[in-house]
Design an enzyme around this catalytic site. Structure first.
Site, PDB file in Angstrom:
ATOM      1  N   LYS A   1      -9.329  -2.497   5.831  1.00 18.83           N
ATOM      2  CA  LYS A   1      -9.706  -3.892   5.588  1.00 18.83           C
ATOM      3  C   LYS A   1     -10.472  -4.410   6.793  1.00 18.83           C
ATOM      4  O   LYS A   1     -10.018  -4.283   7.926  1.00 18.83           O
ATOM      5  CB  LYS A   1      -8.462  -4.749   5.356  1.00 18.83           C
ATOM      6  CG  LYS A   1      -8.775  -6.240   5.189  1.00 18.83           C
ATOM      7  CD  LYS A   1      -7.576  -7.013   4.691  1.00 18.83           C
ATOM      8  CE  LYS A   1      -6.468  -7.109   5.721  1.00 18.83           C
ATOM      9  NZ  LYS A   1      -5.311  -7.859   5.208  1.00 18.83           N
TER      10      LYS A   1
ATOM     11  N   TRP B   1       0.829  -1.215   0.000  1.00 22.13           N
ATOM     12  CA  TRP B   1       0.000   0.000   0.000  1.00 22.13           C
ATOM     13  C   TRP B   1       0.858   1.258   0.000  1.00 22.13           C
ATOM     14  O   TRP B   1       0.573   2.209  -0.726  1.00 22.13           O
ATOM     15  CB  TRP B   1      -0.956  -0.018   1.194  1.00 22.13           C
ATOM     16  CG  TRP B   1      -2.193  -0.825   0.931  1.00 22.13           C
ATOM     17  CD1 TRP B   1      -2.370  -1.769  -0.042  1.00 22.13           C
ATOM     18  CD2 TRP B   1      -3.429  -0.746   1.640  1.00 22.13           C
ATOM     19  NE1 TRP B   1      -3.635  -2.288   0.025  1.00 22.13           N
ATOM     20  CE2 TRP B   1      -4.303  -1.685   1.043  1.00 22.13           C
ATOM     21  CE3 TRP B   1      -3.870   0.006   2.722  1.00 22.13           C
ATOM     22  CZ2 TRP B   1      -5.608  -1.877   1.502  1.00 22.13           C
ATOM     23  CZ3 TRP B   1      -5.171  -0.181   3.180  1.00 22.13           C
ATOM     24  CH2 TRP B   1      -6.030  -1.106   2.580  1.00 22.13           C
TER      25      TRP B   1
END
Length: 208
Positions: free
Chosen positions: A163, A64
């Site tokens: 998430k 990320w």
């Protein structure tokens, strides 16, 4: 005699190496397949702009952060944290430590400094035991901590991507996020395995 892998772990390895996104990440010398998940979210939700300040929780191995650097450019900054070590990425200030510990949180806040953060992103997950009654509460605790981080550092109109594993507590958590942000979407990126319970909540327009 050496130990044999279980059928489930052998199956996971076979799936992993056949996975098109794992293969693409390897060919492109990317840190992980998570790079493509964030890329898909960016194409849809446009979270990142040049010059932004970003916090990356659960950053290792760096997929990320590696992607976000390409979007925020040299004038942006990323403050990343993980309990595991991570090889350096240009433009990323990495702190190794357990985010659940107060001392690590304080060290992270110190690195953020007086800047307000434009995006908080969390790919944190616990070590799974295979027992949902244990794993889901552990996972929910981590995402609650990530939301607390938003309350402390996120700028008004800022964004949050996290998430989350669907299960007990998910609906309440989603309700809390909707109370804090103007727009909230639940995404299942193509790079996320179909049988995984993970989804990504993308929240924009922090009410502050």
């Amino acid at each position: 005699m050496g130990r044999k892998r279980s059928a489930s772990s052998s199956r996971w390895l076979a799936e992993h190496f056949k996975d098109q996104f794992v293969q693409k990440a390897h060919k492109q010398k990317l840190r992980s397949r998570a790079y493509f998940k964030l890329d898909e979210i960016q194409q849809t939700d446009r979270l990142f702009k040049p010059g932004m300040t970003v916090v990356d929780l659960g950053a290792a191995p760096g997929g990320w952060s590696q992607y976000a650097v390409t979007q925020i450019g040299s004038k942006g900054r990323i403050i990343a944290c993980d309990i595991l070590d991570m090889n350096p990425i240009v433009g990323v200030d990495f702190l190794q430590g357990d985010f659940r510990e107060e001392s690590v949180l304080n060290a992270l806040l110190e690195r953020v400094g007086d800047d307000m953060v434009d995006v908080v992103m969390s790919d944190m997950a616990p070590n799974f035991s295979g027992m949902p009654s244990v794993d889901i509460p552990r996972a929910m605790y981590l995402v609650e901590l990530a939301l607390d981080m938003c309350r402390q550092v996120l700028a008004p109109k800022g964004s949050f991507v996290v998430k989350v594993f669907q299960g007990e507590g998910f609906d309440d958590y989603l309700r809390d996020i909707r109370a804090m942000f103007t727009t909230v979407k639940v995404r299942k990126p193509e790079a996320s395995r179909d049988r995984s319970r993970e989804v990504y909540i993308v929240a924009t327009g922090y009410k502050g």
